[in-house]
Design a protein around this motif. Sequence first.
Motif, short mmCIF file in Angstrom:
data_model
loop_
_atom_site.label_atom_id
_atom_site.label_comp_id
_atom_site.label_asym_id
_atom_site.label_seq_id
_atom_site.Cartn_x
_atom_site.Cartn_y
_atom_site.Cartn_z
N THR A 42 0.82 -1.21 0.00
CA THR A 42 0.00 0.00 0.00
C THR A 42 0.86 1.26 0.00
N PHE A 43 1.99 1.23 0.71
CA PHE A 43 2.87 2.41 0.74
C PHE A 43 3.47 2.65 -0.64
N ALA A 44 3.87 1.57 -1.32
CA ALA A 44 4.43 1.72 -2.67
C ALA A 44 3.41 2.30 -3.64
N LYS A 45 2.15 1.83 -3.53
CA LYS A 45 1.11 2.37 -4.41
C LYS A 45 0.82 3.83 -4.10
N ALA A 46 0.86 4.17 -2.81
CA ALA A 46 0.59 5.56 -2.43
C ALA A 46 1.68 6.48 -2.98
N MET A 47 2.94 6.05 -2.89
CA MET A 47 4.04 6.88 -3.38
C MET A 47 4.03 6.98 -4.91
N LYS A 48 3.54 5.92 -5.56
CA LYS A 48 3.48 5.93 -7.02
C LYS A 48 2.55 7.01 -7.53
N ASP A 49 1.45 7.23 -6.80
CA ASP A 49 0.46 8.23 -7.22
C ASP A 49 0.64 9.56 -6.49
N TYR A 50 1.74 9.71 -5.75
CA TYR A 50 1.90 10.89 -4.90
C TYR A 50 1.94 12.18 -5.70
N SER A 51 2.57 12.13 -6.87
CA SER A 51 2.70 13.35 -7.67
C SER A 51 1.38 13.80 -8.26
N ASN A 52 0.37 12.91 -8.28
CA ASN A 52 -0.92 13.26 -8.87
C ASN A 52 -2.00 13.53 -7.81
N MET A 53 -1.57 13.76 -6.57
CA MET A 53 -2.55 13.89 -5.49
C MET A 53 -3.17 15.27 -5.40
N ASP A 54 -2.55 16.28 -5.98
CA ASP A 54 -3.08 17.64 -5.88
C ASP A 54 -4.19 17.82 -6.91
N ARG A 55 -5.45 17.75 -6.42
CA ARG A 55 -6.61 17.88 -7.31
C ARG A 55 -7.43 19.12 -6.95
N SER A 56 -6.76 20.10 -6.31
CA SER A 56 -7.50 21.26 -5.82
C SER A 56 -8.11 22.08 -6.94
N ASN A 57 -7.57 21.94 -8.18
CA ASN A 57 -8.08 22.73 -9.30
C ASN A 57 -9.08 21.94 -10.15
N SER A 58 -9.47 20.76 -9.68
CA SER A 58 -10.41 19.94 -10.45
C SER A 58 -11.76 20.65 -10.52
N THR A 59 -12.41 20.53 -11.68
CA THR A 59 -13.72 21.15 -11.86
C THR A 59 -14.83 20.30 -11.23
N LEU A 60 -14.54 19.03 -10.98
CA LEU A 60 -15.53 18.14 -10.38
C LEU A 60 -15.55 18.34 -8.86
N ARG A 61 -16.72 18.67 -8.32
CA ARG A 61 -16.81 19.00 -6.89
C ARG A 61 -16.30 17.87 -5.99
N THR A 62 -16.65 16.64 -6.32
CA THR A 62 -16.26 15.51 -5.48
C THR A 62 -14.80 15.11 -5.66
N ASP A 63 -14.04 15.85 -6.48
CA ASP A 63 -12.61 15.61 -6.67
C ASP A 63 -11.75 16.71 -6.05
N GLN A 64 -12.37 17.66 -5.38
CA GLN A 64 -11.62 18.82 -4.88
C GLN A 64 -11.07 18.53 -3.49
N ASP A 65 -9.74 18.37 -3.41
CA ASP A 65 -9.02 18.18 -2.14
C ASP A 65 -8.34 19.48 -1.74
N MET A 66 -7.87 19.53 -0.49
CA MET A 66 -7.01 20.63 -0.08
C MET A 66 -5.73 20.58 -0.89
N SER A 67 -5.15 21.75 -1.15
CA SER A 67 -3.92 21.82 -1.91
C SER A 67 -2.80 21.08 -1.17
N MET A 68 -2.00 20.28 -1.90
CA MET A 68 -0.89 19.56 -1.29
C MET A 68 0.16 20.52 -0.75
N LYS A 69 0.25 21.73 -1.32
CA LYS A 69 1.17 22.73 -0.78
C LYS A 69 0.76 23.12 0.63
N VAL A 70 -0.54 23.30 0.83
CA VAL A 70 -1.04 23.63 2.18
C VAL A 70 -0.77 22.48 3.15
#
Length: 353
Positions: free
Chosen positions: A16-44
């Motif tokens: 699970t840790f390896a899979k999490a790190m594999k997708d780590y660069s794609n975790m920032d979805r704060s600019n997604s237009t889909l409401r259910t895809d909007q997370d807090m910014s990874m910078k924050v």
Amino acid sequence: GGIISLIKSLPLIVNTFAKAMKDYSNMDRSNSTLRTDQDMSMKVVLLGSLAVVIAIWLIPSIPVNFVGALLIAIFGFFFATVSSRLVGLVGSSNNPVSGMAIATLLISTLALKSTGMVGQDGMMGSIAIGSVICIIAAIAGDTSQDLKTGYIVGATPRKQQLGELIGVLISALTIGAVLYLLNAAWGFGSKDIPAPQATLMKLVVEGVMEGNLPWPLIFAGAGIAIAVEIIGIPVLPFAVGLYLPIHLSAGIMFGGVIRLFLENRKNVSKEVKKEQIDRGVLYTSGLIAGEGLVGVLLAIFAVIKIGESSLADIINLSDFVNLGQIGSVIFFALLILTLFKFTIWYKDKNKAS
């Protein structure tokens, strides 16, 4: 028991840790237009985490040096990822918090001792590091469950995450105040508040720091744990039952027996069983919350002084009513009957009509 559970979870943890790190660069979805895809910014998230680690290091009232703060950052990042994914994929019962806390406690104590932070300061620092890591693992798992539930009902992740931050802050302030209250009323480690888990952590840290751990007892306990695991009994519940006081573990055992009875009844549909068990869980959760509230109320009474005596001593009902063991058993039996009333004896009037 904690270490065995951690070892058993290692393949899943690594995966699970390896899979999490594999997708780590794609975790920032704060600019997604889909409401259910909007997370807090990874910078924050990253800047906030860095600020918390620096605060832990620099605030004088927190007994953690730079090495301790660094350990919190490393273990916290790893265990938060592991806990959240394990709970999200498998369930909250598979979150190896105890194993993580014990491993962190041992490693942090050895690390601080090697850097010269020994004695009372070193032990307080080790306990602080272990406590923070334990809380990180528990909250990460809880947050994963919350976000998974939010995904099912169509919530906005960013708003949920803000709510989690507010909830953690309010809980920390509330629990901190309650802990101070309980300590002022009776004192941790006393007859009224034995605090077995905290005492266990204290003994482990003192033993490692001072080099006087009773290794024969520890190896004997480890041998028993391995034997219990081999014969197929879950080792952590077994271990918890050993070190908790009998007045706590007896209630847990009776609750488990009732749950076993509810699950193994014949001629009852799965839907009815599930509804009755869910009602039982809600009812017993209320009992736990009520017991906690009564404990806080008694602590308030204990710190309020009227003359030489506390308010708790003045209104102490045990001076007038002493039921003894037989009376206690009768009241416990009545408590079990109330549980049956809200589960197997419950009649839904709406469905009946």
